[in-house]
Write a protein that holds these residues in place. Sequence first.
Motif, mmCIF file in Angstrom:
data_model
loop_
_atom_site.group_PDB
_atom_site.id
_atom_site.type_symbol
_atom_site.label_atom_id
_atom_site.label_comp_id
_atom_site.label_asym_id
_atom_site.label_seq_id
_atom_site.Cartn_x
_atom_site.Cartn_y
_atom_site.Cartn_z
ATOM 1 N N UNK A 10 0.811 -1.224 0.000
ATOM 2 C CA UNK A 10 0.000 0.000 0.000
ATOM 3 C C UNK A 10 0.845 1.276 0.000
ATOM 4 N N UNK A 11 1.993 1.269 0.675
ATOM 5 C CA UNK A 11 2.699 2.515 0.950
ATOM 6 C C UNK A 11 4.121 2.612 0.394
ATOM 7 N N UNK A 12 4.779 1.503 0.152
ATOM 8 C CA UNK A 12 6.199 1.544 -0.197
ATOM 9 C C UNK A 12 6.416 1.799 -1.680
ATOM 10 N N UNK A 13 7.517 2.468 -1.994
ATOM 11 C CA UNK A 13 7.924 2.602 -3.389
ATOM 12 C C UNK A 13 8.772 1.409 -3.812
ATOM 13 N N UNK A 14 9.207 0.597 -2.851
ATOM 14 C CA UNK A 14 9.982 -0.602 -3.150
ATOM 15 C C UNK A 14 9.079 -1.642 -3.797
ATOM 16 N N UNK A 15 9.673 -2.525 -4.572
ATOM 17 C CA UNK A 15 8.922 -3.570 -5.253
ATOM 18 C C UNK A 15 9.114 -4.934 -4.610
ATOM 19 N N UNK A 16 9.789 -4.963 -3.483
ATOM 20 C CA UNK A 16 10.008 -6.235 -2.790
ATOM 21 C C UNK A 16 10.177 -5.969 -1.304
ATOM 22 N N UNK A 17 10.128 -7.029 -0.532
ATOM 23 C CA UNK A 17 10.336 -6.954 0.917
ATOM 24 C C UNK A 17 11.150 -8.165 1.342
ATOM 25 N N UNK A 18 11.847 -8.020 2.441
ATOM 26 C CA UNK A 18 12.626 -9.117 3.012
ATOM 27 C C UNK A 18 11.982 -9.514 4.322
ATOM 28 N N UNK A 19 11.828 -10.817 4.530
ATOM 29 C CA UNK A 19 11.291 -11.355 5.784
ATOM 30 C C UNK A 19 12.388 -12.167 6.447
ATOM 31 N N UNK A 20 12.689 -11.840 7.702
ATOM 32 C CA UNK A 20 13.683 -12.590 8.484
ATOM 33 C C UNK A 20 13.001 -13.174 9.710
ATOM 34 N N UNK A 21 13.121 -14.467 9.879
ATOM 35 C CA UNK A 21 12.634 -15.146 11.079
ATOM 36 C C UNK A 21 13.850 -15.634 11.851
ATOM 37 N N UNK A 22 13.915 -15.281 13.121
ATOM 38 C CA UNK A 22 14.992 -15.721 13.994
ATOM 39 C C UNK A 22 14.337 -16.265 15.254
ATOM 40 N N UNK A 23 14.835 -17.400 15.737
ATOM 41 C CA UNK A 23 14.220 -17.946 16.935
ATOM 42 C C UNK A 23 15.262 -18.528 17.875
ATOM 43 N N UNK A 24 14.871 -18.599 19.119
ATOM 44 C CA UNK A 24 15.648 -19.243 20.170
ATOM 45 C C UNK A 24 14.650 -20.095 20.943
ATOM 46 N N UNK A 25 15.082 -20.829 21.940
ATOM 47 C CA UNK A 25 14.126 -21.664 22.680
ATOM 48 C C UNK A 25 12.971 -20.878 23.308
ATOM 49 N N UNK A 26 13.150 -19.583 23.568
ATOM 50 C CA UNK A 26 12.089 -18.841 24.248
ATOM 51 C C UNK A 26 11.565 -17.625 23.490
#
Length: 95
Positions: A10-26
Motif C-alpha cells: 500500500x505505501x512503499x515505493x519498493x517492489x520487494x520486501x525481506x522477511x527474516x525469522x529468527x528464533x531461540x528456545x524462548x
Amino acid sequence: MQEALINVTKHATAHSAEIRLTYSPDRLSIAITNGTGTGPAFSPAPDSGYGLIGMRERALSAGGRLRAGHRLQGGFEVVTELPLHPYGVDPAPAT
C-alpha cells in the motif's frame, strides 16, 4: 507479518520486501524490511496509521514487543519479538 506486507504493497515505493525469522528456545523474532536506496521508501497515506497501532497491540497482547520505523539506509522496517512457550506449559500459572 501479514499486516506489514500489506503495508509494503500500500505505501512503499519498493517492489520487494525481506522477511527474516529468527528464533531461540524462548523467543521468535520477525522482521519485515522494504527498500534500500538513499531516501525513505515508505510514505504513509493521510488516512493511515492504524495498521502499526494494531500490530503493536497484538504483539503486546502476546507478551511481545514491536518496533517500526524508517531505516538509515532507506526503506522501512517492522520488527516484532514474541515469547515462545514450551508445549504443555502454562505461560501464566495461576497464583
